[in-house]
Design a protein around this motif. Structure first.
Motif, mmCIF file in Angstrom:
data_model
loop_
_atom_site.group_PDB
_atom_site.id
_atom_site.type_symbol
_atom_site.label_atom_id
_atom_site.label_comp_id
_atom_site.label_asym_id
_atom_site.label_seq_id
_atom_site.Cartn_x
_atom_site.Cartn_y
_atom_site.Cartn_z
ATOM 1 N N LYS A 108 0.833 -1.210 0.000
ATOM 2 C CA LYS A 108 0.000 0.000 0.000
ATOM 3 C C LYS A 108 0.862 1.252 0.000
ATOM 4 O O LYS A 108 0.420 2.308 -0.411
ATOM 5 N N SER A 109 2.083 1.130 0.498
ATOM 6 C CA SER A 109 2.966 2.290 0.530
ATOM 7 C C SER A 109 3.499 2.533 -0.878
ATOM 8 O O SER A 109 4.312 1.768 -1.392
ATOM 9 N N VAL A 110 3.002 3.602 -1.520
ATOM 10 C CA VAL A 110 3.310 3.821 -2.933
ATOM 11 C C VAL A 110 4.802 4.046 -3.141
ATOM 12 O O VAL A 110 5.389 3.598 -4.106
ATOM 13 N N ARG A 111 5.447 4.774 -2.206
ATOM 14 C CA ARG A 111 6.880 4.994 -2.361
ATOM 15 C C ARG A 111 7.616 4.423 -1.155
ATOM 16 O O ARG A 111 7.129 4.510 -0.043
ATOM 17 N N VAL A 112 8.785 3.887 -1.390
ATOM 18 C CA VAL A 112 9.598 3.494 -0.236
ATOM 19 C C VAL A 112 10.746 4.474 -0.027
ATOM 20 O O VAL A 112 11.323 4.533 1.049
ATOM 21 N N ASP A 113 11.064 5.277 -1.045
ATOM 22 C CA ASP A 113 12.185 6.210 -0.898
ATOM 23 C C ASP A 113 11.798 7.414 -0.041
ATOM 24 O O ASP A 113 12.651 8.093 0.491
ATOM 25 N N ASN A 114 10.505 7.691 0.055
ATOM 26 C CA ASN A 114 10.065 8.772 0.943
ATOM 27 C C ASN A 114 8.782 8.295 1.625
ATOM 28 O O ASN A 114 7.740 8.920 1.528
ATOM 29 N N ALA A 115 8.891 7.152 2.300
ATOM 30 C CA ALA A 115 7.692 6.466 2.810
ATOM 31 C C ALA A 115 7.052 7.251 3.953
ATOM 32 O O ALA A 115 7.743 7.946 4.704
ATOM 33 N N ASP A 116 5.744 7.086 4.072
ATOM 34 C CA ASP A 116 5.012 7.705 5.171
ATOM 35 C C ASP A 116 5.081 6.744 6.368
ATOM 36 O O ASP A 116 4.253 5.853 6.523
ATOM 37 N N LEU A 117 6.094 6.950 7.212
ATOM 38 C CA LEU A 117 6.330 5.977 8.297
ATOM 39 C C LEU A 117 5.342 6.145 9.456
ATOM 40 O O LEU A 117 5.251 5.270 10.316
ATOM 41 N N LYS A 118 4.605 7.263 9.471
ATOM 42 C CA LYS A 118 3.541 7.398 10.486
ATOM 43 C C LYS A 118 2.413 6.436 10.120
ATOM 44 O O LYS A 118 1.832 5.781 10.982
ATOM 45 N N ARG A 119 2.125 6.374 8.819
ATOM 46 C CA ARG A 119 1.043 5.507 8.345
ATOM 47 C C ARG A 119 1.505 4.041 8.281
ATOM 48 O O ARG A 119 0.707 3.134 8.509
ATOM 49 N N TYR A 120 2.777 3.841 7.914
ATOM 50 C CA TYR A 120 3.295 2.475 7.707
ATOM 51 C C TYR A 120 4.549 2.263 8.563
ATOM 52 O O TYR A 120 5.652 2.078 8.034
ATOM 53 N N PRO A 121 4.421 2.288 9.902
ATOM 54 C CA PRO A 121 5.628 2.284 10.760
ATOM 55 C C PRO A 121 6.502 1.032 10.612
ATOM 56 O O PRO A 121 7.719 1.128 10.708
ATOM 57 N N ARG A 122 5.890 -0.137 10.378
ATOM 58 C CA ARG A 122 6.715 -1.364 10.304
ATOM 59 C C ARG A 122 7.603 -1.389 9.060
ATOM 60 O O ARG A 122 8.559 -2.163 8.989
ATOM 61 N N LEU A 123 7.295 -0.531 8.079
ATOM 62 C CA LEU A 123 8.139 -0.458 6.884
ATOM 63 C C LEU A 123 9.578 -0.051 7.239
ATOM 64 O O LEU A 123 10.527 -0.383 6.537
ATOM 65 N N ALA A 124 9.736 0.639 8.372
ATOM 66 C CA ALA A 124 11.090 1.059 8.799
ATOM 67 C C ALA A 124 11.988 -0.158 9.001
ATOM 68 O O ALA A 124 13.194 -0.108 8.737
ATOM 69 N N VAL A 125 11.406 -1.281 9.470
ATOM 70 C CA VAL A 125 12.207 -2.503 9.690
ATOM 71 C C VAL A 125 12.732 -2.993 8.342
ATOM 72 O O VAL A 125 13.913 -3.325 8.182
ATOM 73 N N ALA A 126 11.825 -3.023 7.341
ATOM 74 C CA ALA A 126 12.233 -3.468 6.004
ATOM 75 C C ALA A 126 13.269 -2.507 5.410
ATOM 76 O O ALA A 126 14.263 -2.939 4.810
ATOM 77 N N LEU A 127 13.049 -1.203 5.622
ATOM 78 C CA LEU A 127 13.977 -0.211 5.051
ATOM 79 C C LEU A 127 15.380 -0.357 5.623
ATOM 80 O O LEU A 127 16.375 -0.094 4.947
ATOM 81 N N SER A 128 15.475 -0.795 6.876
ATOM 82 C CA SER A 128 16.801 -0.940 7.495
ATOM 83 C C SER A 128 17.562 -2.125 6.879
ATOM 84 O O SER A 128 18.745 -2.299 7.118
#
Ligand SMILES: O=C(O)CCC(=O)C(=O)O
Length: 291
Positions: free
Chosen positions: A193-213
């Motif tokens: 659902k997160s359209v971009r990962v390079d400037n992701a909305d981490l408030k809306r998709y906080p667990r994406l930070a784990v993947a980004l790391s």
């Protein structure tokens, strides 16, 4: 090891292995698949910009290929419409050649053009990648600047060779929990659902930070091949005005150790069949069967 270093929200990317063609051939595609981590391999000698475009036009210009049209202006993109055109038209005709917003691209299975693929690459890709096996594919991708493939994963092993232009691949490990998947029932469990990962909305998709790391941030240069293991998530952006890639998508028994991915893959295959959706059926070559 190499790293096109990047920091998103202060989260650093992870380095990735780089191999020469000799190292790749010594290991073989199968060992790379067993290693199961993204890697970049230098497979083609340096060439002037436009060299591979001219060769593709000369050798494949008359081939009928799939033109994919997708409205990318909305967060919930509509499904792609697919028509067939001679590849030459994509380079020479409107509205394609002026398209700079990522609406049109060529994504076409050319596994029936194995001699042409070998000519374009300068090595025997049939032997190295075994793409003639029934579930495997060899595709040509052509697009102009402005193209983004939003974050998704594929259920096949991917060896993707960049011929013209550069593409940025942001690559992240397999999983479902951290990616906020779109509707599984509509066949979108492999899309985030997160359209971009390079400037992701981490408030809306906080667990994406784990993947980004754990991400690899890779700018694929002409002549390089990315090994993208099955199930790894990726967002792909065109860096230059024209991109041409050839990729080999290969099935692998790894799939049977990933029950959620397997279930999604079987469901999606059935969903696409029932709804008559484009599934990268191989294009017919005029030379097919001619010896
Ligand atoms: O090149 C692209 O835009 C997408 C490529 C991709 O998703 C793939 O090779 O799996």
């Amino acid at each position: 090891m190499n790293d096109t270093a990047s920091e998103y929200h202060g989260i650093k990317s992870v380095p990735y292995p780089r191999l020469s063609l000799d190292e790749f051939l010594t290991w073989g595609a199968d060992s790379i698949i067993r290693a199961d981590v993204p890697a970049v391999i230098d497979v083609l000698p340096p060439a002037e910009p436009g060299f591979h475009q001219a060769a593709v036009l000369e050798k494949l210009g008359d081939a009928t290929v799939a033109l994919v049209r997708k409205d990318r202006s909305k967060e919930n993109e509509t499904r792609a419409e697919v028509t067939k055109i001679p590849l030459r038209d994509y380079f020479e005709k409107e509205p394609y050649k002026s398209n700079r917003d990522g609406t049109y691209r060529i994504v076409s299975n050319i596994k029936n053009y194995s001699d042409t693929i070998n000519d374009l690459l300068g090595f025997d890709a049939t032997k190295i990648f075994n793409y003639q096996a029934p579930l495997n594919l060899a595709n040509i991708w052509v697009n102009y600047g402005g193209m983004r493939s939003r974050n998704h994963f594929d259920d096949l092993e991917n060896f993707n060779i960049q011929l013209e232009g550069r593409k940025r691949f942001v690559v992240m490990p397999p999983g479902f929990k951290n990616y906020y998947i779109r509707s599984a029932l509509r066949g979108y469990a492999n899309t985030s659902k997160s359209v971009r990962v390079d400037n992701a909305d981490l408030k809306r998709y906080p667990r994406l930070a784990v993947a980004l790391s754990q991400r690899r941030d890779i700018v694929l240069e002409p002549g390089q091949m990315l090994y993208l293991p099955m199930g790894w998530w990726h967002q792909v952006d065109a860096v230059d005005q024209l991109n041409i890639n050839i990729n080999f998508w290969l099935s692998d028994p790894k799939m049977f150790r990933r029950p959620l991915m397997l279930a999604d893959s079987l469901y999606k295959a059935a969903f696409r069949k029932v709804n008559g959706l484009y599934n990268l059926q191989p294009e017919k070559s005029p030379m097919e069967g001619v010896k």
